[in-house]
Enzyme design. Structure first.
Site, PDB file in Angstrom:
ATOM      1  N   ARG A 183     -10.406 -90.361  37.429  1.00 53.63           N
ATOM      2  CA  ARG A 183      -9.003 -91.201  37.435  1.00 53.63           C
ATOM      3  C   ARG A 183      -8.863 -92.419  38.471  1.00 53.63           C
ATOM      4  NH1 ARG A 183      -9.939 -89.434  33.293  1.00 53.63           N
ATOM      5  NH2 ARG A 183      -8.751 -87.764  32.210  1.00 53.63           N
ATOM      6  N   SER A 232      -0.191 -87.351  31.493  1.00 49.78           N
ATOM      7  CA  SER A 232      -0.454 -86.354  32.550  1.00 49.78           C
ATOM      8  C   SER A 232       0.173 -86.891  33.781  1.00 49.78           C
ATOM      9  CB  SER A 232      -1.700 -85.976  32.729  1.00 49.78           C
ATOM     10  OG  SER A 232      -2.182 -85.167  31.456  1.00 49.78           O
ATOM     11  N   GLU A 302      -1.343 -88.471  39.097  1.00 53.63           N
ATOM     12  CA  GLU A 302      -2.136 -89.598  38.410  1.00 53.63           C
ATOM     13  C   GLU A 302      -1.394 -90.836  38.075  1.00 53.63           C
ATOM     14  OE1 GLU A 302      -4.237 -87.602  35.310  1.00 53.63           O
ATOM     15  OE2 GLU A 302      -4.160 -89.452  33.752  1.00 53.63           O
TER      16      GLU A 302
HETATM   17  C1  LIG Z   1       0.978 -90.152  25.520  1.00 54.78           C
HETATM   18  C2  LIG Z   1      -0.151 -90.600  26.601  1.00 54.78           C
HETATM   19  C3  LIG Z   1      -1.475 -89.913  26.579  1.00 54.78           C
HETATM   20  C4  LIG Z   1      -2.087 -90.265  27.702  1.00 54.78           C
HETATM   21  N1  LIG Z   1      -3.400 -89.732  27.667  1.00 54.78           N
HETATM   22  C5  LIG Z   1      -4.129 -89.807  28.605  1.00 54.78           C
HETATM   23  C6  LIG Z   1      -5.578 -89.219  28.657  1.00 54.78           C
HETATM   24  O1  LIG Z   1      -6.200 -88.582  27.658  1.00 54.78           O
HETATM   25  N2  LIG Z   1      -6.412 -89.750  29.661  1.00 54.78           N
HETATM   26  C7  LIG Z   1      -6.003 -90.729  30.846  1.00 54.78           C
HETATM   27  O2  LIG Z   1      -6.841 -90.848  31.452  1.00 54.78           O
HETATM   28  N3  LIG Z   1      -4.930 -91.138  30.566  1.00 54.78           N
HETATM   29  C8  LIG Z   1      -3.930 -91.154  29.583  1.00 54.78           C
HETATM   30  N4  LIG Z   1      -2.569 -91.270  29.703  1.00 54.78           N
HETATM   31  C9  LIG Z   1      -2.403 -92.440  30.807  1.00 54.78           C
HETATM   32  C10 LIG Z   1      -2.598 -93.906  30.524  1.00 54.78           C
HETATM   33  O3  LIG Z   1      -2.646 -94.116  29.198  1.00 54.78           O
HETATM   34  C11 LIG Z   1      -3.875 -94.406  30.961  1.00 54.78           C
HETATM   35  O4  LIG Z   1      -3.804 -94.192  32.765  1.00 54.78           O
HETATM   36  C12 LIG Z   1      -4.234 -95.852  30.966  1.00 54.78           C
HETATM   37  O5  LIG Z   1      -5.483 -96.259  31.529  1.00 54.78           O
HETATM   38  C13 LIG Z   1      -3.224 -96.900  31.412  1.00 54.78           C
HETATM   39  O6  LIG Z   1      -3.342 -97.981  30.971  1.00 54.78           O
HETATM   40  P1  LIG Z   1      -2.433 -99.254  30.624  1.00 54.78           P
HETATM   41  O7  LIG Z   1      -2.797-100.226  30.255  1.00 54.78           O
HETATM   42  O8  LIG Z   1      -1.011 -98.655  30.205  1.00 54.78           O
HETATM   43  O9  LIG Z   1      -1.716 -99.471  32.288  1.00 54.78           O
HETATM   44  P2  LIG Z   1      -0.713 -99.487  33.030  1.00 54.78           P
HETATM   45  O10 LIG Z   1      -0.027 -98.037  32.918  1.00 54.78           O
HETATM   46  O11 LIG Z   1       0.201-100.883  32.610  1.00 54.78           O
HETATM   47  O12 LIG Z   1      -1.131 -99.660  34.619  1.00 54.78           O
HETATM   48  C14 LIG Z   1      -1.848 -98.663  35.234  1.00 54.78           C
HETATM   49  C15 LIG Z   1      -2.623 -99.361  36.490  1.00 54.78           C
HETATM   50  O13 LIG Z   1      -3.693-100.268  36.035  1.00 54.78           O
HETATM   51  C16 LIG Z   1      -3.500-101.308  36.455  1.00 54.78           C
HETATM   52  N5  LIG Z   1      -3.984-102.635  35.445  1.00 54.78           N
HETATM   53  C17 LIG Z   1      -3.322-102.915  34.270  1.00 54.78           C
HETATM   54  N6  LIG Z   1      -4.334-103.646  33.711  1.00 54.78           N
HETATM   55  C18 LIG Z   1      -5.066-104.280  34.657  1.00 54.78           C
HETATM   56  C19 LIG Z   1      -5.866-105.164  34.648  1.00 54.78           C
HETATM   57  N7  LIG Z   1      -5.971-106.094  33.676  1.00 54.78           N
HETATM   58  N8  LIG Z   1      -6.738-105.468  35.841  1.00 54.78           N
HETATM   59  C20 LIG Z   1      -6.312-104.583  37.090  1.00 54.78           C
HETATM   60  N9  LIG Z   1      -5.354-103.743  36.964  1.00 54.78           N
HETATM   61  C21 LIG Z   1      -4.891-103.360  35.827  1.00 54.78           C
HETATM   62  C22 LIG Z   1      -1.879-101.628  36.899  1.00 54.78           C
HETATM   63  O14 LIG Z   1      -1.705-102.372  37.970  1.00 54.78           O
HETATM   64  C23 LIG Z   1      -1.662-100.069  37.330  1.00 54.78           C
HETATM   65  O15 LIG Z   1      -1.981 -99.938  38.627  1.00 54.78           O
HETATM   66  C24 LIG Z   1      -1.806 -91.186  28.500  1.00 54.78           C
HETATM   67  C25 LIG Z   1      -0.543 -91.753  28.411  1.00 54.78           C
HETATM   68  C26 LIG Z   1       0.362 -91.528  27.660  1.00 54.78           C
HETATM   69  C27 LIG Z   1       1.673 -92.077  27.474  1.00 54.78           C
END
Ligand SMILES: Cc1cc2nc3c(=O)[nH]c(=O)nc-3n(C[C@H](O)[C@H](O)[C@H](O)COP(=O)(O)OP(=O)(O)OC[C@H]3O[C@@H](n4cnc5c(N)ncnc54)[C@H](O)[C@@H]3O)c2cc1C
Length: 313
Positions: A183, A232, A302
């Site tokens: 992560r 999580s 996380e």
């Molecule tokens: C129902 C559910 C299930 C999930 N299951 C998992 C799982 O199984 N495994 C897992 O690892 N995670 C899981 N997650 C967590 C989440 O989906 C991940 O962490 C995901 O990678 C976040 O992506 P996001 O686009 O929503 O980023 P955001 O939540 O919008 O941002 C997260 C971080 O990434 C940065 N970021 C976003 N886009 C960029 C970019 N283009 N360049 C640089 N930095 C950027 C942001 O600034 C921030 O620091 C889950 C979440 C939910 C709601």
């Protein structure tokens, strides 16, 4: 404690409005853009649809010494009720590009940072991409998934062939080496992921599709998918699972305001209605303390906490 004043002066707002027209919004709540449906207003939210838009924002913020935050799908974020000062960038337009094909015996996916991971997974699975099922059901943008090294037993970093980023000093997309761990990545804080190329070994499409479908079904049964959440909250400590520890500490069902430790999956906190960021953060602190007291284990967050955590909003 109240939220601090906007960092944008009147002429800053005028300059952004002149450059982005209706693609910039001022003082708009971020809650609708997050999975938790929590978060106060950003000084400015910009819909950046081209490489030039992002280059402009990065250089403008650098010159003006203003914070710039890139928002993905908002599925791993707790935004403070006081909102965020500076600029929040949401990628779209040319960053939505997604191309998945078989090339030299591998399934190769080229994706812009705002392409949705579930779409990439579905297309790659239908071509038999081995291991892509480990990324199924993660509601992320490709850029957010890359930043988080998102995954389950398989993580996105395992499949990366190339990552291109934009920064204030190198505003055009340029390939960069990225180190991946659980992560976490070595991506510099100020780098915006522009696009990513992933490569998977080819397997049997029917088998990969079936495994992907299985994962989605399992998630629906074990995670509170119908209620706002951010996945999580804590990372798993070495050799154990945060959810198991939190449940064993007796925290399932604990509440603070509109936030609740999920009764289905203890490592999820759900917004059961009108939760504030402070409700969630106080629950996170209480859960952290309970696991430490019961097992002497220091859980690490996380979810990313961003913005201003204030009571008086
Ligand atoms: C129902 C559910 C299930 C999930 N299951 C998992 C799982 O199984 N495994 C897992 O690892 N995670 C899981 N997650 C967590 C989440 O989906 C991940 O962490 C995901 O990678 C976040 O992506 P996001 O686009 O929503 O980023 P955001 O939540 O919008 O941002 C997260 C971080 O990434 C940065 N970021 C976003 N886009 C960029 C970019 N283009 N360049 C640089 N930095 C950027 C942001 O600034 C921030 O620091 C889950 C979440 C939910 C709601």
């Amino acid at each position: 404690m109240t939220a601090s004043a906007t960092l944008l002066a009147g002429d800053d707002r005028a300059a952004l409005a002149a450059r982005f027209d209706e693609r910039v919004r001022f003082d708009t709540p971020l809650a609708p853009a997050t999975w938790w449906k929590i978060g106060g207003p950003a000084d400015a939210t910009i819909a950046a649809t081209s490489v030039d838009d992002v280059a402009f924002v990065l250089q403008w913020c650098f010159k003006r010494k203003l914070p710039c935050f890139v928002l993905g799908a908002g599925s791993n974020l707790l935004v403070g009720d006081g909102g965020m000062r500076g600029l929040v960038v949401q990628l779209g337009g040319s960053y939505d590009a997604l191309d998945v094909r078989i090339e030299d015996g591998a399934v190769v996916a080229r994706a812009g940072a705002s392409a949705m991971l579930p779409q990439l997974v579905a297309q790659a699975a239908s071509l038999g991409a081995l291991g892509v099922d480990g990324l199924a059901g993660i509601p992320a943008t490709v850029g957010g998934a890359l930043r988080m090294n998102a995954g389950t037993d398989r993580e996105i970093g395992e499949f990366v062939r190339d990552v291109r980023v934009q920064t204030a000093t190198k505003p055009q997309p340029a390939s960069t080496w990225v180190g991946f761990s659980y992560r976490q990545t070595t991506l510099p804080r100020d780098a915006i992921v522009a696009d990513v190329t992933l490569a998977f070994e080819c397997g049997d499409p029917a088998a990969v599709r079936a495994r992907t479908q299985d994962r989605l079904v399992r998630r629906k049964a074990t995670q509170p998918v119908a209620v706002p959440n951010a996945g999580s909250c804590f990372r798993n400590p070495p050799g154990d699972q945060a959810g198991r520890l939190i449940e064993a500490a007796g925290a399932k069902g604990w509440r603070a305001g509109g936030a609740e430790v999920s009764t289905l999956h203890a490592n999820f906190i759900v917004n059961v209605g009108g939760a504030k960021a402070l409700d969630v953060s106080s629950l996170l602190a209480r859960v952290h303390r309970a696991v430490d007291d019961a097992f002497g284990i220091d859980l690490h967050l996380e979810v990313h906490l961003v913005g201003e955590f204030v009571a008086d909003v």
